[in-house]
Design a protein around this motif. Structure first.
Motif, mmCIF file in Angstrom:
data_model
loop_
_atom_site.group_PDB
_atom_site.id
_atom_site.type_symbol
_atom_site.label_atom_id
_atom_site.label_comp_id
_atom_site.label_asym_id
_atom_site.label_seq_id
_atom_site.Cartn_x
_atom_site.Cartn_y
_atom_site.Cartn_z
ATOM 1 N N LEU A 59 -3.143 2.629 8.774
ATOM 2 C CA LEU A 59 -3.225 1.585 8.097
ATOM 3 C C LEU A 59 -3.310 0.365 9.158
ATOM 4 O O LEU A 59 -2.491 0.387 10.154
ATOM 5 N N ALA A 84 0.968 -1.246 0.080
ATOM 6 C CA ALA A 84 0.160 -0.008 -0.051
ATOM 7 C C ALA A 84 0.956 1.265 -0.120
ATOM 8 O O ALA A 84 2.113 1.281 0.488
ATOM 9 N N PRO A 85 0.207 2.475 -0.569
ATOM 10 C CA PRO A 85 -0.962 2.748 -0.991
ATOM 11 C C PRO A 85 -0.893 2.376 -2.588
ATOM 12 O O PRO A 85 -1.830 3.187 -2.697
ATOM 13 N N ARG A 131 -0.894 -1.977 13.690
ATOM 14 C CA ARG A 131 -1.070 -0.618 13.019
ATOM 15 C C ARG A 131 0.038 0.277 12.756
ATOM 16 O O ARG A 131 1.076 0.005 13.312
ATOM 17 N N THR A 138 -4.350 -1.557 -2.711
ATOM 18 C CA THR A 138 -3.463 -2.383 -1.843
ATOM 19 C C THR A 138 -3.502 -3.718 -2.456
ATOM 20 O O THR A 138 -4.483 -4.113 -3.293
ATOM 21 N N ALA A 198 -7.488 0.985 5.407
ATOM 22 C CA ALA A 198 -6.712 2.299 5.233
ATOM 23 C C ALA A 198 -7.769 3.251 5.744
ATOM 24 O O ALA A 198 -8.962 3.428 5.370
ATOM 25 N N VAL A 229 -6.861 -5.590 5.241
ATOM 26 C CA VAL A 229 -5.949 -4.307 5.249
ATOM 27 C C VAL A 229 -6.932 -3.261 5.206
ATOM 28 O O VAL A 229 -7.990 -3.036 4.308
#
Length: 312
Positions: free
Chosen positions: A131, A63-64, A116, A161, A149, A147
């Motif tokens: 995240l 990610a992102p 996190r 992701t 966000a 996941v």
């Protein structure tokens, strides 16, 4: 140990162990990486070396953005942005920003962990995200990862992701494994930089038609697929089986309309074709430039994607 000696810290953060039934998983606090996943003692994923950095994004959470951004340059809401070039040989920004970022455990139990990390704004990605990665083991379903966000910044943020596991069907060579997945379209890419040029239909009997299950053989795959066949629950699946009867399966839901497959072809013999990378993606390669399926996260907004891996 003398007063001048100290124990060396682990290269990739703390290692957390999860267990459920015959499944065992090892999760690193660096990148929330899946370092290993076994069932009955058999590896379902290619492992990283014991020391040193993660190799080839084995087991990473991405990610992102998944996959690559050509030239690392994209435009978002009229602002031209430049991310660091991390795939130097192809001139691309590869696999996002969090794979080498520390995560902190929020909860930890015998069969699950929640980690996190805060992604702070940079000049190439001036957005502020929280995240959360949840890894959970089940005696039947195996490892499920989600996941989430959350945009904790003041502006809309682009987001995508995927995971990056290299699946291992069994002890036999990858060339002998049977791959089964049903996809209606394949993303065509340039040979030199693997950047998209458009989609093509996967026709019956063509090189990318694995709908009936087919031995991989010497075929090299590093392509994204879409129009994936789903079951009544909205899940698509990739199944890889070895001649000896063992296998591994990855499933993902509607939040992942894209799938990257890669036979891990490498110039180094010790790393060549050790596993099949199977990456459910929320958007395709180079999405930050094309805009295709990029998630727009408004301030305070959240996005969640999940996938599962089981073996036998």
């Amino acid at each position: 140990m003398t007063e001048h000696e100290t124990a060396a810290a682990r290269s990739r953060g703390n290692l957390l162990t999860l267990e459920a039934g015959e499944y065992r998983a090892e999760i690193s606090t660096l990148g929330a990486t899946v370092e290993s996943l076994t069932v009955g003692g058999r590896d379902l994923l290619v492992r990283n070396p014991e020391t040193g950095p993660m190799l080839f994004y084995r087991g990473a959470v991405i990610a992102p953005w998944p996959n690559r951004i050509g030239d690392g340059r994209y435009t978002w809401d009229g602002q031209e942005l430049q991310t660091p070039i991390t795939e130097v040989e192809r001139g691309n920004a590869l696999h996002g920003l969090i794979s080498f970022q520390p995560f902190a455990p929020a909860t930890l139990a015998e069969d699950e962990v929640v980690l996190r990390s805060e992604l702070y704004p940079t000049t190439g990605y001036p957005f502020h995200l929280l995240l959360t990665v949840h890894h959970a083991l089940d005696p039947e379903a195996g490892l499920t990862t989600s996941v989430t966000a959350r945009n904790i910044g003041a502006a809309d943020a682009p987001f995508g992701t995927c995971p990056h596991p290299y699946l291992v069907a069994g002890p036999e060579a990858l060339d002998t494994w049977t791959l089964q997945v049903t996809a209606g379209q394949v993303l065509e890419v340039t040979a030199d930089r693997l950047l998209p040029t458009g989609t093509a239909d996967v026709t019956p009997g063509s090189e990318f038609d694995f709908s009936a299950g087919r031995v991989i053989g010497a075929q090299e795959i590093d392509h994204a697929f879409t129009a994936l066949a789903r079951d009544a629950q909205g899940l698509w699946r990739v199944t890889v089986t070895a001649p000896g009867g063992t296998g591994v399966e990855l499933t993902a839901g509607e939040e992942c309309p894209w799938l990257q497959l890669h036979t891990a072809d490498r110039p180094e013999p010790e790393h060549h074709r050790l596993g099949l990378a199977v990456e459910p993606m929320t958007c395709p390669p180079d999405a930050f430039r094309s805009g295709i399926d990029v998630v727009r996260l408004a301030p305070g907004g959240e996005h969640e994607a999940s996938w599962s891996i089981r073996g036998w």
